[in-house]
Structures are given as C-alpha cells and as structure tokens.
Scaffold this motif. Structure first.
Motif, PDB file in Angstrom:
ATOM      1  N   GLU A  44       0.837  -1.218   0.000  1.00 27.59           N
ATOM      2  CA  GLU A  44       0.000   0.000   0.000  1.00 27.59           C
ATOM      3  C   GLU A  44       0.865   1.258   0.000  1.00 27.59           C
ATOM      4  O   GLU A  44       0.608   2.212  -0.734  1.00 27.59           O
ATOM      5  CB  GLU A  44      -0.907   0.017   1.243  1.00 27.59           C
ATOM      6  CG  GLU A  44      -2.084  -0.930   1.183  1.00 27.59           C
ATOM      7  CD  GLU A  44      -2.864  -0.946   2.495  1.00 27.59           C
ATOM      8  OE1 GLU A  44      -3.615  -1.906   2.705  1.00 27.59           O
ATOM      9  OE2 GLU A  44      -2.703  -0.010   3.309  1.00 27.59           O
ATOM     10  N   GLU A  45       1.885   1.239   0.864  1.00 28.91           N
ATOM     11  CA  GLU A  45       2.748   2.428   0.972  1.00 28.91           C
ATOM     12  C   GLU A  45       3.554   2.626  -0.315  1.00 28.91           C
ATOM     13  O   GLU A  45       3.812   3.765  -0.720  1.00 28.91           O
ATOM     14  CB  GLU A  45       3.673   2.319   2.189  1.00 28.91           C
ATOM     15  CG  GLU A  45       2.965   2.155   3.538  1.00 28.91           C
ATOM     16  CD  GLU A  45       1.991   3.270   3.877  1.00 28.91           C
ATOM     17  OE1 GLU A  45       2.037   4.346   3.255  1.00 28.91           O
ATOM     18  OE2 GLU A  45       1.153   3.053   4.780  1.00 28.91           O
ATOM     19  N   GLU A  48       1.284   4.313  -2.732  1.00 30.82           N
ATOM     20  CA  GLU A  48       1.120   5.733  -2.393  1.00 30.82           C
ATOM     21  C   GLU A  48       2.352   6.542  -2.804  1.00 30.82           C
ATOM     22  O   GLU A  48       2.224   7.687  -3.269  1.00 30.82           O
ATOM     23  CB  GLU A  48       0.810   5.881  -0.895  1.00 30.82           C
ATOM     24  CG  GLU A  48      -0.627   5.454  -0.586  1.00 30.82           C
ATOM     25  CD  GLU A  48      -0.932   5.334   0.906  1.00 30.82           C
ATOM     26  OE1 GLU A  48      -0.142   5.842   1.728  1.00 30.82           O
ATOM     27  OE2 GLU A  48      -1.954   4.710   1.239  1.00 30.82           O
ATOM     28  N   ALA A  49       3.535   5.946  -2.677  1.00 32.27           N
ATOM     29  CA  ALA A  49       4.759   6.638  -3.119  1.00 32.27           C
ATOM     30  C   ALA A  49       4.781   6.765  -4.645  1.00 32.27           C
ATOM     31  O   ALA A  49       5.189   7.800  -5.182  1.00 32.27           O
ATOM     32  CB  ALA A  49       5.996   5.887  -2.623  1.00 32.27           C
ATOM     33  N   ALA A  52       2.501   9.636  -5.607  1.00 35.35           N
ATOM     34  CA  ALA A  52       3.130  10.933  -5.310  1.00 35.35           C
ATOM     35  C   ALA A  52       4.211  11.255  -6.346  1.00 35.35           C
ATOM     36  O   ALA A  52       4.315  12.391  -6.825  1.00 35.35           O
ATOM     37  CB  ALA A  52       3.723  10.919  -3.897  1.00 35.35           C
ATOM     38  N   ALA A  60       4.578  15.126  -0.735  1.00 35.15           N
ATOM     39  CA  ALA A  60       3.932  13.820  -0.546  1.00 35.15           C
ATOM     40  C   ALA A  60       4.932  12.700  -0.787  1.00 35.15           C
ATOM     41  O   ALA A  60       4.929  11.693  -0.069  1.00 35.15           O
ATOM     42  CB  ALA A  60       2.732  13.681  -1.485  1.00 35.15           C
ATOM     43  N   LEU A  61       5.819  12.868  -1.772  1.00 34.96           N
ATOM     44  CA  LEU A  61       6.803  11.815  -2.065  1.00 34.96           C
ATOM     45  C   LEU A  61       7.744  11.612  -0.882  1.00 34.96           C
ATOM     46  O   LEU A  61       8.078  10.474  -0.525  1.00 34.96           O
ATOM     47  CB  LEU A  61       7.582  12.150  -3.339  1.00 34.96           C
ATOM     48  CG  LEU A  61       8.621  11.110  -3.767  1.00 34.96           C
ATOM     49  CD1 LEU A  61       8.003   9.721  -3.940  1.00 34.96           C
ATOM     50  CD2 LEU A  61       9.302  11.541  -5.067  1.00 34.96           C
ATOM     51  N   GLU A  64       5.556   9.904   1.884  1.00 34.21           N
ATOM     52  CA  GLU A  64       5.229   8.510   1.532  1.00 34.21           C
ATOM     53  C   GLU A  64       6.484   7.643   1.514  1.00 34.21           C
ATOM     54  O   GLU A  64       6.424   6.447   1.801  1.00 34.21           O
ATOM     55  CB  GLU A  64       4.517   8.449   0.169  1.00 34.21           C
ATOM     56  CG  GLU A  64       3.162   9.155   0.106  1.00 34.21           C
ATOM     57  CD  GLU A  64       2.142   8.636   1.108  1.00 34.21           C
ATOM     58  OE1 GLU A  64       2.349   7.553   1.701  1.00 34.21           O
ATOM     59  OE2 GLU A  64       1.141   9.327   1.330  1.00 34.21           O
ATOM     60  N   SER A  65       7.628   8.246   1.181  1.00 33.48           N
ATOM     61  CA  SER A  65       8.893   7.495   1.215  1.00 33.48           C
ATOM     62  C   SER A  65       9.222   7.079   2.643  1.00 33.48           C
ATOM     63  O   SER A  65       9.696   5.956   2.886  1.00 33.48           O
ATOM     64  CB  SER A  65      10.034   8.336   0.639  1.00 33.48           C
ATOM     65  OG  SER A  65       9.826   8.591  -0.726  1.00 33.48           O
ATOM     66  N   ASP A  67       7.003   6.572   5.049  1.00 33.40           N
ATOM     67  CA  ASP A  67       6.068   5.469   5.364  1.00 33.40           C
ATOM     68  C   ASP A  67       6.555   4.168   4.728  1.00 33.40           C
ATOM     69  O   ASP A  67       6.535   3.106   5.355  1.00 33.40           O
ATOM     70  CB  ASP A  67       4.669   5.781   4.808  1.00 33.40           C
ATOM     71  CG  ASP A  67       3.893   6.750   5.684  1.00 33.40           C
ATOM     72  OD1 ASP A  67       4.337   7.035   6.812  1.00 33.40           O
ATOM     73  OD2 ASP A  67       2.823   7.209   5.230  1.00 33.40           O
ATOM     74  N   LEU A  68       6.970   4.286   3.465  1.00 40.13           N
ATOM     75  CA  LEU A  68       7.419   3.101   2.720  1.00 40.13           C
ATOM     76  C   LEU A  68       8.633   2.472   3.383  1.00 40.13           C
ATOM     77  O   LEU A  68       8.695   1.245   3.593  1.00 40.13           O
ATOM     78  CB  LEU A  68       7.752   3.503   1.281  1.00 40.13           C
ATOM     79  CG  LEU A  68       8.325   2.421   0.373  1.00 40.13           C
ATOM     80  CD1 LEU A  68       7.360   1.237   0.240  1.00 40.13           C
ATOM     81  CD2 LEU A  68       8.637   2.997  -1.010  1.00 40.13           C
TER      82      LEU A  68
END
Ligand SMILES: N=c1c2ncn([C@@H]3O[C@H](COP(=O)(O)OP(=O)(O)OP(=O)(O)O)[C@@H](O)[C@H]3O)c2ncn1[C@@H]1O[C@H](COP(=O)(O)O)[C@@H](O)[C@H]1O
Length: 108
Positions: A44-45, A48-49, A52, A60-61, A64-65, A67-68
C-alpha cells in the motif's frame, strides 16, 4: 555516516526491539505478529509513493517514502532479513550498470 544511514539504523534497531513487545501499545509489534499484514502495508505504501512520484508532488513523495521505508524495515524484520544482507546485495552490484546486467541475462 550520512544522516539517512543513521536514522535507518536507529529505526531498524527500534523495530527489532519491538519483537515480542505488547501489541496493544506498539503498531510495530502488531505488524511483526502478522507478516501478511506487514507485507500488505508495504504494498500500500509503495503504491502511495508511486502516486506521489507520478504526480510530481515532492512533499507527498518525501512523506510517503518515510512510510514506505518504515514498512519495508518492518517487512524485513518480520522475515528475519537483516540490513546487512540487503547492503551485501547492493555492494555486489556496485560498478555494474543495470543495462549491462540486463544484457548479460540468459536469453529465454
Ligand atoms: N516510522 C514509523 C512509522 N511511519 C508510519 N507509521 C504508522 O504506520 C501506520 C500506517 O499508516 P496509514 O496511513 O496507512 O494508516 P492507517 O490507514 O490507519 O493504517 P491501517 O489501519 O491500514 O494499518 C500509521 O499508524 C502510522 O503511524 C509508523 N509507526 C512507527 N514508526 C516508528 O516506529 C517506532 C515504534 O513505533 P511503535 O511500535 O508503534 O511504538 C516509532 O517511534 C517510529 O520511530
């Protein structure tokens, strides 16, 4: 050592220390107790990356990075794969162009 490498090492150690911790008080412990959920969150993450990056959204990138990478570290810990093992894979590729490596693969 770079700031990124230091943070990554600290986070990996924190995640490792959550093995066996009380899942009621630790999100990491919840994921470690359920490797399939950890893998799903990683996917999922990643998506999302990707979104972004495709949208050219720098803020956002970056978020999300983070989170990833957190969820990637949890997935590694859940599978018992160390950062040293990943580093060894990267080291073995140093100096080899991705194009040259692809061209050297056996033809089907
Ligand atoms: N870096 C992180 C980190 N990044 C993201 N997350 C969590 O990842 C979760 C997933 O984010 P989502 O946006 O998908 O949220 P969600 O939809 O509610 O998630 P789901 O219900 O689908 O699982 C959120 O709860 C975030 O808080 C993190 N949780 C923990 N850490 C690190 O891990 C350490 C230990 O955390 P605990 O194990 O919870 O103590 C923390 O101190 C941090 O350093």
């Amino acid at each position: 050592m770079s700031r990124f490498a230091e943070v990554l090492g600290r986070l990996a150690a924190t995640i490792e220390a959550r093995k066996g911790a009380d899942a009621a008080s630790s999100y990491t412990a919840q994921l470690l107790a359920d490797p399939a959920r950890a893998a799903k969150k990683l996917g999922e993450e990643a998506v999302e990356a990707v979104i972004a990056a495709a949208q050219g959204d720098r803020e956002a990138l970056a978020a999300e990075s983070a989170d990833l990478i957190y969820h990637w570290l949890v997935a590694l810990a859940a599978a018992g794969v160390s950062l040293d093992e990943v580093a060894a894979k990267l080291e073995a590729r140093e100096g080899t162009s991705g194009l040259a490596e692809k061209a050297s693969r056996p033809k089907p």
